[in-house]
Design an enzyme around this catalytic site. Structure first.
Site: not given
Ligand code: NAI
Length: 680
Positions: A490, A419, A440, A452
């Site tokens: 953002n 993000s 995104h 995006e």
């Molecule tokens: P989250 O913490 O809910 O999920 C991340 C997942 O990735 C976890 O289940 C973790 O076990 C897994 N993980 C971490 N490293 C790994 C690896 N090397 N191999 C396989 N699995 C792995 O995080 P979330 O909120 O889903 O965010 C994920 C991405 O999306 C980030 O880059 C964040 O900036 C972006 N994002 C988040 C938003 C939000 O509102 N939460 C909105 C838009 C983008």
């Protein structure tokens, strides 16, 4: 068969003397009722009335995608006076009144979308047959354009199904499936595709009694009952729609209450009501938003070389929901996470989504079959597109792409859902950089329409284009964005959220801050939004951006995160939360005087960010800034977007106010140099 062809309409008489009238708008992707099509329809109907009179008329579409998409919205653009609006309304009413008065049975055979003027046309027919197909949608979405049905729909719909159900459809603009429309009495039959024409023929030849409203439905239309029902509907409407911002549904309701459904005068009054709405600022801005969406849609035209297999790494909030959404839309998806519990939870959420959206068990099962858990990451080798949604840490993402470069197909596209992090921070590898695109998505994935599509100077343009087509294929709207910190949405939203925390720190109650944003038209206040996003996520994003340019982060945000008060997810953030997820709000003390610049501090933070993005060419032009903020951040659609709002308010005035805020609260309010170069 006798065939008579005009430009857009073709009539075929069959052996039973039924006239099959096919609408196929020339040089158009979808059938729209512009002035020429309406004029021609009138001529066709007039010629039908001459000898030999047909035994009946069936109106159908010659296009695969749908019946009729409504009026030509292009005509609504730049309608400056009620008189100009009246021309448009009068033509439609005249043609549909003619259709309603034809002396032989008329049937609308509906397949695919049948909305707005399209549904009004079908309401003027004696019978309606809808093909029961997932793509069939019936509705009157005019309120989304700041008006209400004006070609008879505001009268004929309540007449057909009663005021309460009709107002539900007209005031919300929501659409119905064929089955739901049948249950509501809006159509006379919902039949499988192969039986559409058979059913239409049945209605022409047998002429069963026309559908009429039930006793109770009729009662709701009675002159003495309408004001009572109207009051109740208005109360419900006030809970969700601000009259000052969106007057159209209130006008629709008022029209029905005052004029009912029984007289010709009701049609004339319907026209009067709509023509007052069409030229006003809200309607014109909503029409603008419609075209902004069309612009985004046109960017993702389908390509032959489709993404068939998507591999998602990271099954958390975002990755899990993106995987589910794509499977819902027909893509084969493998879903990987280092934590199997995350995959299990994502599959569970996916099942709920499929059940809600698809309903039929065989469709739910097919969608579940398309979404495959893949703990070991076997999908990496065969996927056309690999999307990572792991934690927001550049080093973690870098390591992941290094591994992918060694394993994936040479022509696979790599995508990141980051993000905030610019693409070049995620990979040093030139081969990876060429095929790395940002996709995104916004949270919650199922609700937010925007994606995006981010390209860096190293990204292959053709791959970015392919990603745009992919975004369209999954029914989202792509917006092309340069790889800059925070990208578009953002970058603009973050200063606004942080400003709400500065206000909290200065002692302004959260309730007063949120109220100011809601009064401007934001769908949710920034304090509640910060809690919903997660205060840890906000802090992390603010700190990430701070690596690239100075971002002022208020202490209160850090303190909340340190205490573990992360927002809705922990039950406590800036607000405390009930089990239902609703914030516990405290009433602002009567004697408390809300500082008069609260709204300015919030909104001008956003506007200043919008100008920065434009100056830095984060997106190609002002339309994209507006579209991105409306669709990605909930900037009020009736204001037409931040740059459009600036042009309406006048840039010099806003710059002055920013300077004043900078004197009071510091450099974060200094007007961006881009204000001087705005071409409005
Ligand atoms: P989250 O913490 O809910 O999920 C991340 C997942 O990735 C976890 O289940 C973790 O076990 C897994 N993980 C971490 N490293 C790994 C690896 N090397 N191999 C396989 N699995 C792995 O995080 P979330 O909120 O889903 O965010 C994920 C991405 O999306 C980030 O880059 C964040 O900036 C972006 N994002 C988040 C938003 C939000 O509102 N939460 C909105 C838009 C983008």
């Amino acid at each position: 068969m006798l065939k008579v062809s005009q430009q857009d309409w073709t009539v075929m008489r069959d052996a039973d003397n039924i006239a099959w009238l096919t609408f196929d708008k020339q040089d158009a992707h979808a059938n729209i009722l512009d002035s020429a099509a309406l004029e021609e329809l009138l001529v066709v109907m007039q010629s039908l009335e001459k000898d030999p009179v047909p035994s009946g008329l069936v109106i159908q579409s010659g296009k695969k995608n749908g019946f009729i998409a409504g009026a030509d919205i292009q005509q609504f653009k730049n309608v400056e006076t009620p008189e100009a609006a009246l021309k448009i309304i009068r033509q439609g009413q005249t043609v549909f009144n003619y259709l309603a008065a034809l002396p032989f049975p008329t049937v609308a055979l509906i397949q695919g979308f049948c909305v707005g003027g399209g549904l009004e046309l079908s309401l003027a027919c004696r019978y309606r047959v809808a093909v029961d197909h997932p793509k069939t949608k019936l509705g009157l979405p005019e309120v989304m354009l700041g008006i209400h049905p004006g070609w008879g729909g505001s009268v004929r719909l309540p007449r057909l199904i009663g005021g309460v159900k009709a107002m539900d459809l007209i005031l919300s603009g929501r659409s119905l499936s064929a089955q739901a429309a049948y249950k509501m009495g809006l159509v006379d039959a919902a039949v499988p595709e192969r039986q559409g024409q058979v059913a239409a023929r049945y209605f022409v030849q047998k002429q069963p009694a026309q559908h009429t409203a039930t006793f109770v439905e009729k009662l709701s239309n009675a002159a003495w009952m309408r004001p009572i029902v109207g009051k109740w509907l208005e109360r419900k409407l006030t809970e969700r729609v601000n009259r000052a911002h969106y007057p159209a549904p209130y006008s629709a309701l008022q029209h029905w209450v005052e004029h009912g459904v029984d007289t010709d005068a009701a049609f004339a009054q319907e026209a009067q009501s709509v023509i007052q709405l069409m030229p006003n600022e809200t309607a014109q801005n909503l029409v603008r938003v419609f075209y902004l969406q069309e612009k985004l849609k046109s960017l993702g035209r389908a390509q032959d070389d489709k993404i068939e297999h998507l591999h998602v790494i990271g099954a958390g909030v975002m990755g899990g929901d993106i995987a589910a959404w794509c499977a819902l839309k027909g893509v084969r998806v493998t879903l990987q996470d280092q934590n199997t519990a995350a995959i299990a939870s994502a599959l569970n959420r996916a099942l709920q989504l499929f059940k809600k959206q698809l309903k039929a068990p065989h469709l739910v099962k097919a969608a579940m079959d398309r979404l495959m858990p893949d703990v070991k990451g076997f999908g990496i080798r065969t996927a056309d597109l690999i999307l990572e949604a792991i934690i927001e840490k550049p080093e973690a993402k870098k390591a992941l792409f290094l591994m992918l470069e060694a394993t994936a197909k040479p022509d696979a596209i790599f995508a990141t859902n980051t993000s905030t992090i610019p693409l070049k921070e995620i990979s040093d590898h030139s081969k990876t950089r060429r095929r790395l695109i940002g996709l995104h998505f916004f949270n919650p994935v199922a609700k937010m329409p925007l994606v995006e599509v981010i390209a860096s100077e190293d990204s292959d343009h053709a791959l970015a284009q392919k990603c745009m087509a992919f975004v369209r294929a999954i029914d989202k709207l792509p917006i092309p964005v340069k790889s800059a910190p925070g990208f578009l949405v953002n970058r603009i939203l973050m200063p606004y959220l942080l400003e709400s925390a500065w206000l909290l720190e200065a002692g302004v109650p959260g309730e007063a801050i949120d109220k100011a944003a809601l009064a401007f038209g934001m769908p949710m206040g920034p304090v509640e939004l910060s809690d919903t996003v997660g205060l840890d996520v906000c802090l992390y994003a603010a700190e990430s951006l701070n690596h690239f340019f100075p971002v002022s982060i208020p202490n209160t945000l850090r303190q909340h995160v340190e205490k573990g008060h992360l927002g809705k997810k922990t039950g406590q953030g800036f607000y405390r939360y009930q089990k239902s997820g609703k914030p516990l709000r405290t009433a602002v003390a009567k004697e408390y005087r809300v500082p008069e610049d609260v709204s300015d501090r919030l909104i001008l933070s956003m506007l200043n960010g919008a100008v920065t993005c434009l100056r830095e060419h984060v997106v190609a032009d002002a339309d994209y800034v507006d579209a991105g903020m409306i669709l990605g951040a909930g900037f009020p659609p009736f204001r037409g977007g931040p740059i459009h709002y600036i042009s309406e308010q006048g840039a010099p005035l806003l710059v002055q106010r920013l300077k004043l805020l900078a004197q009071r609260y510091g450099d974060r309010f200094l007007p961006d140099p881009g204000w001087n170069d705005l071409k409005l």
